[in-house]
Design an enzyme around this catalytic site. Structure first.
Site, PDB file in Angstrom:
ATOM      1  N   HIS A 270      12.278  11.009 -45.936  1.00 55.56           N
ATOM      2  CA  HIS A 270      12.609  12.358 -45.426  1.00 55.56           C
ATOM      3  C   HIS A 270      11.555  12.862 -44.435  1.00 55.56           C
ATOM      4  CE1 HIS A 270      15.510  12.786 -48.855  1.00 55.56           C
ATOM      5  NE2 HIS A 270      14.600  12.036 -49.459  1.00 55.56           N
TER       6      HIS A 270
ATOM      7  N   SER B  93       1.077  15.361 -16.771  1.00 47.04           N
ATOM      8  CA  SER B  93       1.899  16.521 -16.441  1.00 47.04           C
ATOM      9  C   SER B  93       1.480  17.033 -15.069  1.00 47.04           C
ATOM     10  CB  SER B  93       1.673  17.612 -17.489  1.00 47.04           C
ATOM     11  OG  SER B  93       1.894  18.898 -16.937  1.00 47.04           O
TER      12      SER B  93
ATOM     13  N   LYS C  49      -2.449  16.958 -20.504  1.00 47.37           N
ATOM     14  CA  LYS C  49      -1.333  16.250 -21.125  1.00 47.37           C
ATOM     15  C   LYS C  49      -1.354  14.747 -20.917  1.00 47.37           C
ATOM     16  CE  LYS C  49       1.837  17.587 -22.987  1.00 47.37           C
ATOM     17  NZ  LYS C  49       3.087  18.305 -22.738  1.00 47.37           N
TER      18      LYS C  49
ATOM     19  N   GLU D 283       9.854   7.881 -24.860  1.00 47.82           N
ATOM     20  CA  GLU D 283      10.938   8.875 -24.819  1.00 47.82           C
ATOM     21  C   GLU D 283      12.147   8.339 -24.056  1.00 47.82           C
ATOM     22  OE1 GLU D 283       9.175  13.231 -24.425  1.00 47.82           O
ATOM     23  OE2 GLU D 283       8.044  11.798 -23.240  1.00 47.82           O
TER      24      GLU D 283
END
Ligand code: ARG
Length: 501
Positions: A158, A279, A285, A292
């Site tokens: 979970h 970024s 970043k 992704e």
């Protein structure tokens, strides 16, 4: 006069927009090598069966070889006007050898069996490459397992801390999954590897062809038994696509883990700079863009599968032009999976596992609770349900006191109130994640012994797959070589019937 090869019955050319709507050259040009190989095998068979003469064969082969060479050096430019790769190659032969010779190549053949022959030949190679890549990625995971047999990390259910496991256990889980993915692709490969050539338009042919000969020359595993099935069916496209979609679901699971494990909050891994991006506005970043996109492109591959299944739904028996829509989704899926496997392997080879953080989380948040409950069952002869209740109560108390499993004194105190006495030293040993993972000894479990056994087994399975793929590649290359040798002998003037096949 219309200029297509099928223009006899027509008085007008296809409208320009209709041509661009119906062409498939942009997709099937990729199969030109296979189209030429298939045509060589077909022509040799026709001559061997006395359907065309040695002279016809020689001229056809001469121009097929020219087509191959000219295409490679950019001198044979394929034309969209000719609709597809098959028409382009045939027209090239007819223009070169003259219609009286080149026009015979299409005897006892239809584009309906030709296109599926080319596609099957083409897909075979691509499926072997994919399997090789999955094997490479699996080896990367096995290398991770080898160096982290005893590295504890948190195991989740979970997405909540569950029990300590080892990094090797996690890594070998992926190998276990990938082995099934390889088997799925291998199975689809077997369905692809049957020879449809000779099925002609749908009904077979009155010419005395020899389908077993082309099966041999094209290195197919067997002849596709039923001609109407051969030209109507596209499950040889949907089956690999389904294997690819399932494989992407697994790569996506991995990508998802890499994404959140690399967050500041989890900090279980550090992705290498070479597989991350910055970024444009936030200087601090470092984004897991590659992972992704792997996760994101999984959607595209599922889409490819749904696309072909939807296209196939409700198509009646026989060739229908809808079937031309089979290749774009498979091509897209093959390209996406290949590229994804390549970056995933690179990412896994360069990722750093933050062992200290893994260890910290492996022992945090009461992950050893099950082991404590098991101890009460083993050593104190408490029933598992009662033991579960006692440990649950202990944890509730510790949470209310803002304590955790590192407060051995408190644990000792609370447990003794429940009538269970566990000495401090035993507790310390029992709750240490390194000892917990060591204690999971059942087959297929997280202990270093069990993981090592699985890793060895997986390694030998991968080796077997490698051997099979190598053999298959050799078989393909030798059939291609056999066809080429026959072509060369015919071009030297040897009568085809005198050749050993
Ligand atoms: N370009 C076609 C395809 O990809 C080849 C077969 C065409 N057959 C036909 N009967 N029009 O399906």
């Amino acid at each position: 006069m219309p200029k297509t090869l099928w223009s006899g019955r027509f008085q007008k050319d296809l409208a320009k927009n209709a041509l661009f709507y119906t062409e498939s050259l942009s997709v099937d040009a990729e199969m030109i090598e296979e189209d030429i190989w298939g045509s060589c095998a077909h022509a040799i068979m026709l001559a061997r069966q006395g359907i065309i003469t040695d002279d016809d064969l020689q001229r056809i082969l001469e121009w097929l070889m020219k087509a191959q060479k000219d295409y490679k050096r950019g001198k044979f430019i394929l034309k969209t006007d000719l609709e597809d790769v098959h028409m382009n190659v045939e027209k090239y032969i007819i223009d070169g050898a003259g219609s009286e010779y080149g026009g015979k190549l299409h005897t006892a053949r239809s584009r309906n069996d030709q296109v599926v022959t080319d596609a099957r030949l083409y897909i075979r190679n691509r499926l072997l490459t994919i399997q090789e890549q999955v094997i490479e990625l699996s080896k990367t995971f096995l290398a991770i397992a080898d160096s982290h047999l005893t590295t504890p990390m948190p195991g989740y259910t979970h997405t909540q801390d569950a029990q300590p496991i080892t990094l090797a256990y996690w890594a070998t889980a992926y190998v276990s999954i990938f082995l099934r993915d390889i088997e799925r692709v291998e199975h689809s490969y077997r369905l692809v590897n049957t020879n449809p050539l000779g099925s002609c338009a749908l009904a077979g042919t009155t010419f005395p062809i020899d389908r077993r000969l082309t099966t041999k020359l094209l290195g197919f595993n067997s002849m596709h038994a039923h001609s109407l099935d051969a030209i109507s069916s596209r499950d040889f496209i949907s089956e690999p696509l389904s294997a690819l979609a399932i494989h992407m679901s697994h790569l996506s699971k991995l990508a998802e883990e890499l994404v959140y494990w690399s967050t500041y909050e989890f900090n279980l891994i550090t992705l290498d700079d070479s597989y991350t991006a910055g970024s444009s506005i936030m200087p601090q970043k470092k984004n897991p863009c590659v992972a992704e996109l792997a996760r994101g492109r999984t959607g595209a591959v599922y889409g490819d599968l749904v696309q072909i299944l939807t296209t196939l739904k409700g198509i009646p028996m026989g060739y229908n032009r809808d079937l031309q829509e089979d290749k774009p989704p498979l091509w897209n899926a093959l390209n996406t999976v290949e590229a994804t496997l390549s970056v995933m392997n690179g990412m896994m080879q360069t990722v750093t596992f933050n062992e200290a953080r893994m260890m910290e989380l492996a022992g945090a948040n009461f992950t050893a609770a099950t082991e404590l409950a098991n101890y009460l069952v083993w050593e104190k002869k408490v029933s598992f349900r009662d033991s579960h209740h006692i440990v649950g109560g202990l944890i509730l108390k510790l949470i209310s006191e803002k304590k955790d499993f590192s407060s051995f004194d408190d644990i000792e105190k609370h447990l003794s109130k429940s009538g269970v006495n566990i000495p401090f030293d035993v507790l310390r040993h029992l709750l240490d994640p390194r000892n917990v993972v060591e204690a999971y000894r059942s087959e297929g479990s997280t202990s270093p012994t069990a993981v090592k056994k699985m890793a060895d087994d997986f390694r030998s399975k991968l080796k077997k797959h490698e051997g099979r793929i190598k053999k298959e590649r050799l078989h393909i290359a030798s059939s291609r070589g056999k066809t080429q040798k026959l072509v060369d002998q015919v071009l030297l003037g040897k009568p085809v019937k005198s050749l050993r096949i």
